[in-house]
Design a protein around this motif. Structure first.
Motif, short mmCIF file in Angstrom:
data_model
loop_
_atom_site.label_atom_id
_atom_site.label_comp_id
_atom_site.label_asym_id
_atom_site.label_seq_id
_atom_site.Cartn_x
_atom_site.Cartn_y
_atom_site.Cartn_z
N ARG A 1 48.38 38.39 57.37
CA ARG A 1 49.43 37.62 58.03
C ARG A 1 49.53 36.23 57.40
NH1 ARG A 1 47.44 33.71 60.88
NH2 ARG A 1 45.34 33.74 61.73
N ALA A 2 50.65 35.56 57.61
CA ALA A 2 50.82 34.19 57.14
C ALA A 2 49.75 33.30 57.76
CB ALA A 2 52.21 33.68 57.50
N GLY A 3 49.13 32.49 56.95
CA GLY A 3 48.05 31.64 57.42
C GLY A 3 46.69 32.30 57.38
N GLY A 4 46.64 33.60 57.06
CA GLY A 4 45.38 34.29 56.94
C GLY A 4 44.56 33.76 55.77
N VAL A 5 43.26 33.97 55.84
CA VAL A 5 42.34 33.41 54.85
C VAL A 5 41.73 34.51 54.00
CG1 VAL A 5 40.17 32.15 54.55
CG2 VAL A 5 41.81 31.40 56.27
N LEU A 6 41.71 34.27 52.70
CA LEU A 6 41.02 35.13 51.73
C LEU A 6 39.85 34.33 51.18
CD1 LEU A 6 40.66 37.56 49.79
CD2 LEU A 6 42.41 36.52 48.33
N ALA A 7 38.63 34.82 51.35
CA ALA A 7 37.44 34.10 50.91
C ALA A 7 36.56 35.06 50.11
CB ALA A 7 36.67 33.55 52.11
N PHE A 8 36.15 34.62 48.93
CA PHE A 8 35.31 35.49 48.11
C PHE A 8 34.40 34.68 47.19
CE2 PHE A 8 39.40 34.92 46.04
CZ PHE A 8 39.10 34.68 44.70
N SER A 9 33.31 35.31 46.80
CA SER A 9 32.38 34.76 45.81
C SER A 9 32.36 35.72 44.63
CB SER A 9 30.98 34.63 46.39
OG SER A 9 30.94 33.73 47.47
N ASP A 10 32.37 35.16 43.40
CA ASP A 10 32.42 36.06 42.25
C ASP A 10 32.01 35.34 40.96
OD1 ASP A 10 32.82 38.51 40.96
OD2 ASP A 10 34.71 38.85 42.02
N HIS A 11 31.85 36.17 39.92
CA HIS A 11 31.46 35.70 38.60
C HIS A 11 32.69 35.48 37.72
CE1 HIS A 11 27.33 36.90 39.55
NE2 HIS A 11 27.88 37.98 40.08
N TYR A 12 32.58 34.51 36.82
CA TYR A 12 33.66 34.19 35.88
C TYR A 12 33.05 33.88 34.52
CZ TYR A 12 35.95 33.69 40.33
OH TYR A 12 36.41 33.94 41.60
N VAL A 13 33.84 34.06 33.48
CA VAL A 13 33.38 33.72 32.14
C VAL A 13 34.04 32.43 31.69
CG1 VAL A 13 32.74 36.00 31.32
CG2 VAL A 13 35.13 35.29 31.21
N ALA A 14 33.28 31.64 30.94
CA ALA A 14 33.85 30.42 30.38
C ALA A 14 34.90 30.77 29.33
CB ALA A 14 32.75 29.56 29.77
N SER A 15 34.67 31.87 28.60
CA SER A 15 35.62 32.33 27.58
C SER A 15 35.70 33.85 27.61
CB SER A 15 35.18 31.87 26.18
OG SER A 15 35.95 32.49 25.18
N ARG A 16 36.91 34.38 27.67
CA ARG A 16 37.08 35.83 27.71
C ARG A 16 36.79 36.48 26.36
NH1 ARG A 16 42.35 37.71 30.95
NH2 ARG A 16 41.36 39.70 30.50
N THR A 17 36.68 35.68 25.32
CA THR A 17 36.37 36.23 23.99
C THR A 17 34.89 36.12 23.65
OG1 THR A 17 36.86 34.11 22.91
CG2 THR A 17 38.68 35.69 23.15
N SER A 18 34.07 35.68 24.60
CA SER A 18 32.64 35.50 24.35
C SER A 18 31.91 36.84 24.32
CB SER A 18 32.02 34.62 25.43
OG SER A 18 32.11 35.26 26.70
N GLU A 19 30.72 36.83 23.76
CA GLU A 19 29.89 38.04 23.72
C GLU A 19 29.53 38.51 25.11
OE1 GLU A 19 26.48 37.73 21.25
OE2 GLU A 19 27.59 37.15 19.45
N ILE A 20 29.25 37.56 26.01
CA ILE A 20 28.85 37.97 27.36
C ILE A 20 30.02 38.60 28.11
CG2 ILE A 20 29.34 35.77 28.52
CD1 ILE A 20 26.32 38.13 29.12
N ALA A 21 31.25 38.15 27.84
CA ALA A 21 32.42 38.77 28.46
C ALA A 21 32.56 40.21 28.00
CB ALA A 21 33.68 37.98 28.14
N ALA A 22 32.38 40.44 26.71
CA ALA A 22 32.47 41.79 26.17
C ALA A 22 31.36 42.68 26.75
CB ALA A 22 32.39 41.75 24.65
N TYR A 23 30.17 42.12 26.88
CA TYR A 23 29.03 42.86 27.43
C TYR A 23 29.29 43.23 28.90
CZ TYR A 23 24.14 43.79 28.78
OH TYR A 23 22.97 44.34 29.26
N TYR A 24 29.77 42.26 29.68
CA TYR A 24 30.07 42.49 31.09
C TYR A 24 31.13 43.57 31.24
CZ TYR A 24 30.99 41.40 36.01
OH TYR A 24 31.12 41.47 37.38
N ASN A 25 32.20 43.46 30.46
CA ASN A 25 33.30 44.43 30.55
C ASN A 25 32.87 45.83 30.15
OD1 ASN A 25 35.06 42.46 31.44
ND2 ASN A 25 35.81 41.99 29.39
#
Length: 292
Positions: free
Chosen positions: A182-206
């Protein structure tokens, strides 16, 4: 991205391993934990956590951090809620630890969404056993197929832990979730992100998750495009690094030469995650947004 059948097969095979590692106090959380350097300075001073702590102690420390992660995020989300005890979706519920905690501790009515039928059965069985059947409802379905699980009344709160980075297609995910809220509803999440999508760790994660991990900025852009307003971004990278050390120590004790290839691969993955977060190649954020 893996097919629905491949996801169900993978998590069905991992279920007994996850329960053995994470089930404590009637709740099994399959996500990272958050730790306080003032209360647990030893976890931040040490390099790799000593496996001499033993399995029970390691499980307890992982569990306490995971529960802290849920409680922290809920408290942040509560600042923006416009109704008490909102109808809640636990998106990517796994074995239901978050759903059960939210129901027991905060009295929320929670739909626990998982794509895996055996996980759904476990969640409902535990909810029934704990007399939470009126609060926790397992919903088996694919987040990308909302007709499988769309509620009759919109959600006031959606929470998720370490799930969106494994799903890919964030623009689609957030658009679908926005249409169930609904309008005004809240979406809250915790998650991982990469500093660069072209990094080795991004490729490893994917490769490991057969996914497409994004940067924090890409996630924020996808949220905005779906009609959400960012309310809170909190960097918890340093606070979750001890979890990876605890997990690796647990693996050192429980993994043997006869362990499956996938279990050995999981151990290596957790070692890489700790190093990547510590080195700044990966980030971990808590995000709170509200639907405009």
């Amino acid at each position: 991205m893996p097919t629905r059948e491949e996801l169900i097969d993978y998590y069905s095979r991992k279920e007994s391993e996850y329960l053995g590692k994470y089930l404590l106090n009637d709740r099994a959380h399959a996500h990272v934990g958050i730790y306080d350097p003032e209360r647990q300075p030893e976890l931040f001073r040490s390099g790799w956590v000593d496996s001499d702590l033993g399995v029970d102690r390691l499980k307890m420390l992982m569990h306490l951090g995971q529960e802290r992660s849920v409680s922290e995020l809920f408290q942040l989300a509560s600042e923006w809620l416009t109704e008490p005890e909102p109808k809640t979706l636990d998106c990517g519920a796994g074995l239901g630890g978050t759903s059960i905690l939210l129901a027991e501790r905060y009295g929320l009515r929670v739909d626990a969404l998982t794509i895996v039928p055996s996980q759904g059965r476990h969640i409902q069985r535990e909810a029934d056993r704990l007399n939470l059947a009126g609060l926790v409802t397992a919903r088996v379905g694919d987040v990308f197929s909302p007709d499988d699980w769309r509620p009759s009344k919109p959600y006031g709160l959606i929470m998720s832990f370490d799930a969106f980075s494994q799903m890919g297609r964030k623009e689609t995910v957030f658009d679908i979730l926005a249409r169930t809220q609904r309008a005004g509803g809240v979406l809250a999440f915790s998650d991982h992100y990469v500093a660069s999508r072209t990094s080795e760790i991004a490729a490893y994660y994917n490769k490991y998750w057969v996914s497409e991990i994004s940067s924090l900025q890409e996630t924020v852009s996808a949220l905005t495009a779906a009609g959400y307003r960012i309310r809170y971004l909190r960097d918890r990278t340093d606070r979750q690094i001890p979890y990876w050390g605890l997990s690796v120590a647990y693996s050192e004790i429980t993994t043997s030469d006869r362990s499956t290839a996938r279990r050995l691969e999981t151990k290596s993955f957790h070692e890489a995650m700790k190093a990547a977060h510590h080195g700044g190649d990966m980030q971990y954020y808590q995000v709170v947004a509200s639907k405009v």
